[in-house]
Design an enzyme around this catalytic site. Structure first.
Site, PDB file in Angstrom:
ATOM      1  N   ASP A   1      54.838  88.247 103.841  1.00  0.00           N
ATOM      2  CA  ASP A   1      54.060  89.418 104.287  1.00  0.00           C
ATOM      3  C   ASP A   1      52.636  89.780 103.731  1.00  0.00           C
ATOM      4  OD1 ASP A   1      53.997  91.702 105.915  1.00  0.00           O
ATOM      5  OD2 ASP A   1      54.880  93.039 104.226  1.00  0.00           O
TER       6      ASP A   1
ATOM      7  N   HIS B   1      47.268  85.081 109.988  1.00  0.00           N
ATOM      8  CA  HIS B   1      48.375  84.351 110.076  1.00  0.00           C
ATOM      9  C   HIS B   1      48.344  82.657 110.148  1.00  0.00           C
ATOM     10  CE1 HIS B   1      50.329  87.926 111.390  1.00  0.00           C
ATOM     11  NE2 HIS B   1      49.431  87.969 112.420  1.00  0.00           N
TER      12      HIS B   1
ATOM     13  N   LEU C   1      65.406  68.896 100.857  1.00  0.00           N
ATOM     14  CA  LEU C   1      65.664  70.428 100.921  1.00  0.00           C
ATOM     15  C   LEU C   1      65.721  70.733 102.361  1.00  0.00           C
ATOM     16  CD1 LEU C   1      62.916  73.000  99.374  1.00  0.00           C
ATOM     17  CD2 LEU C   1      63.235  72.821 101.845  1.00  0.00           C
TER      18      LEU C   1
END
Ligand code: IPE
Ligand code: IPE
Ligand code: MG
Length: 245
Positions: A21, A38, A132
């Site tokens: 955020d 963004h 991962l």
């Protein structure tokens, strides 16, 4: 305030989930459009992924777009979707090369057809990878996920495939978008907001929560190390008395 010493002690959390955020505020502070935040946020995704790999994290879940984010202005939603295309197009090959397994959670039918096929391709291509696991939460909301799971479970009962008495925690877990993925040990939210915003509601029952003031575009390996260090300072009791475990 988290300690400024950035050494992690003990094994890393198996699964870290991040509420990324603060992109808009990062841009606003620089007099830039929200989309610039963004864009910079995508770079922070790369930073976080590399850091998580280096620190030995097995699962990294990134809250990238919530069901509620669909109600943002159309131009911001389009810009976010365009960035997602850009990220997937540019990154899938290198993720695969790095042995990363990609999983998508969320209401994928709400994504555009081309993005749906890109995410399917990413999942299929990387399904056998053993490094991962990168879980991208796209068009994700914890409540819609639980509603979908409830419908699927009800269908299984209605059709006789499942007995009512057999519904337990593991049945619910296995009907969620996250089926097969262990619950997060550590949930990090950046930008100073201290709320969950419809993220992994069922799965974070016993996660440790760490809130960082860093705005997502500024997220660094050091932030991840600080959060892990804070995680190691916590006493995970799972309901037991203090000191009894
Ligand atoms: C997070 O940054 C990215 C998404 C939710 C898609 P925001 O866009 O929420 O940035 P702020 O919270 O307005 O600063
Ligand atoms: C949560 O951030 C969703 C993502 C990070 C994708 P928001 O910025 O949308 O959440 P609120 O509006 O502050 O709760
Ligand atoms: Mg926000």
């Amino acid at each position: 305030m988290l300690s400024s010493v950035s050494q992690t002690s003990g094994p890393p959390p198996v699964h870290i989930a991040i509420i990324m955020d603060g992109n808009g505020r990062w841009a606003k502070a620089r007099g830039l459009p929200r989309t610039a935040g963004h864009k910079k946020g995508v770079e922070a995704v790369r930073t976080a992924l590399t850091a998580a790999q280096e620190l030995g994290v097995r699962y990294l879940t990134l809250y990238s777009f919530s069901t509620e984010n669909w109600s943002r202005p159309q131009d911001e939603v389009s810009a976010l979707m365009q960035l997602l295309r850009f990220y997937l197009r540019g990154e899938i090959a290198s993720l695969h090369k790095n042995n990363v397994r990609v999983r998508i959670i969320g209401e994928r039918s709400r994504l555009s057809a081309d993005i749906q096929s890109m995410v399917e391709h990413a999942e299929t291509l990387t399904a056998g990878n053993t490094g991962l696991t990168l879980v991208l939460a796209l068009s994700y909301g914890g409540r819609p996920e639980l509603v979908t799971a409830t419908r699927r479970i009800a269908e299984a009962v209605q059709s006789g495939r499942l007995a009512l008495d057999d519904i337990d925690d593991s049945v619910v877990s296995s009907h969620l978008f996250t089926a097969g993925i262990p619950d997060p040990d550590l949930v990090i939210r950046t930008s100073g907001e201290k709320r969950i915003s419809n993220f992994l509601l069922w799965q974070m029952a016993y996660a440790e929560l760490v809130f960082l003031d860093t705005l997502w575009p500024d997220f660094s390996k050091r932030d991840l190390e600080d959060a892990i260090e804070e995680f190691h300072r916590r006493d995970r009791r799972y309901g037991a008395s203090a000191g009894s475990r």
